[in-house]
Scaffold this motif. Structure first.
Motif, mmCIF file in Angstrom:
data_model
loop_
_atom_site.group_PDB
_atom_site.id
_atom_site.type_symbol
_atom_site.label_atom_id
_atom_site.label_comp_id
_atom_site.label_asym_id
_atom_site.label_seq_id
_atom_site.Cartn_x
_atom_site.Cartn_y
_atom_site.Cartn_z
ATOM 1 N N SER A 67 25.514 -6.537 30.961
ATOM 2 C CA SER A 67 24.580 -5.439 31.161
ATOM 3 C C SER A 67 23.795 -5.111 29.895
ATOM 4 O O SER A 67 23.060 -5.955 29.374
ATOM 5 N N GLY A 95 20.804 -5.439 32.175
ATOM 6 C CA GLY A 95 20.188 -4.241 32.740
ATOM 7 C C GLY A 95 18.700 -4.244 32.418
ATOM 8 O O GLY A 95 18.302 -4.690 31.344
ATOM 9 N N LEU A 102 16.136 3.747 34.333
ATOM 10 C CA LEU A 102 17.080 3.346 33.292
ATOM 11 C C LEU A 102 16.560 3.679 31.899
ATOM 12 O O LEU A 102 17.334 4.045 31.014
ATOM 13 N N TYR A 131 20.801 -2.749 39.050
ATOM 14 C CA TYR A 131 20.237 -2.360 37.756
ATOM 15 C C TYR A 131 19.218 -3.353 37.214
ATOM 16 O O TYR A 131 18.658 -3.131 36.141
ATOM 17 N N CYS A 132 18.975 -4.437 37.963
ATOM 18 C CA CYS A 132 17.993 -5.416 37.513
ATOM 19 C C CYS A 132 17.641 -6.355 38.663
ATOM 20 O O CYS A 132 18.502 -7.075 39.169
ATOM 21 N N HIS A 156 26.397 -5.866 40.351
ATOM 22 C CA HIS A 156 26.236 -5.825 38.892
ATOM 23 C C HIS A 156 27.284 -6.688 38.165
ATOM 24 O O HIS A 156 27.422 -6.603 36.947
#
Length: 180
Positions: A67, A95, A102, A131-132, A156
């Motif tokens: 991350s 991330g 974010l 998150y991505c 994740h």
């Protein structure tokens, strides 16, 4: 050739006990880079801690980042004079710190450093990471010169992904280090 010391680079809020990084630390004796503040990460502070750990390592190191740790590797590598100690890096589920939500939660990490890493790297990312987005992780891998593996629908790639000790990830790390 000397086996590298494995440095674990958790993301924001650290890796919980069920996270594959924590399990690797317990099983294989990998070394977690402890940050001063896991809740309010400052890029300069985190990079300084990584620099200290790389310098302190008695020989070569391999970076295993998750991350925010992936973004840390790129930021650190752009400024460190000690990148020659890094044999390779395994980058897992970066991330997207340029995403509005974010960037507001974790300020100071945008823009993401996007220059080629001076050591071999492999990125593993899921196609459904909250998150991505997959195209963003692929873009980071390309900018960093990292090979890319699509991990499928694994979220994740953390403790919520149900990976346990994540033996396939460990094999990818072992293979990466054999190659380099």
């Amino acid at each position: 050739m000397t086996s590298p010391q494995i440095l674990l680079l958790p993301g924001w809020q650290n890796s919980d006990p069920d996270h594959w990084q924590s399990r690797w630390e317990a099983i294989y004796g990998d070394h977690r880079v402890e940050q001063h503040d896991w809740m309010r990460p400052l890029r300069g502070d985190w990079a300084a801690r990584l620099e200290e750990e790389v310098i302190a390592a008695p020989g070569p190191v391999a970076l295993v980042a998750h991350s925010l740790g992936c973004v840390l590797v790129a930021a650190w590598a752009a400024h460190s004079r000690h990148v020659g100690k890094v044999r390779a890096a395994l980058l897992v589920a970066p991330g997207d710190l340029e995403r509005d939500d974010l960037r507001q939660m974790i300020p100071g990490w945008s823009p993401i450093v996007r220059q080629p890493l001076p050591f071999p790297a492999l990125m593993i990312a899921a196609n459904n990471d909250p998150y991505c987005a997959a195209e963003r992780s692929r873009g980071m891998a390309g900018a960093w010169g990292a090979s890319y593996i699509d991990a499928g629908s694994r979220g994740h790639i953390n403790s919520e992904s149900g990976l346990g000790d994540w033996p396939e990830g460990r094999k990818l790390l072992t293979d990466l280090l054999k190659e380099h």
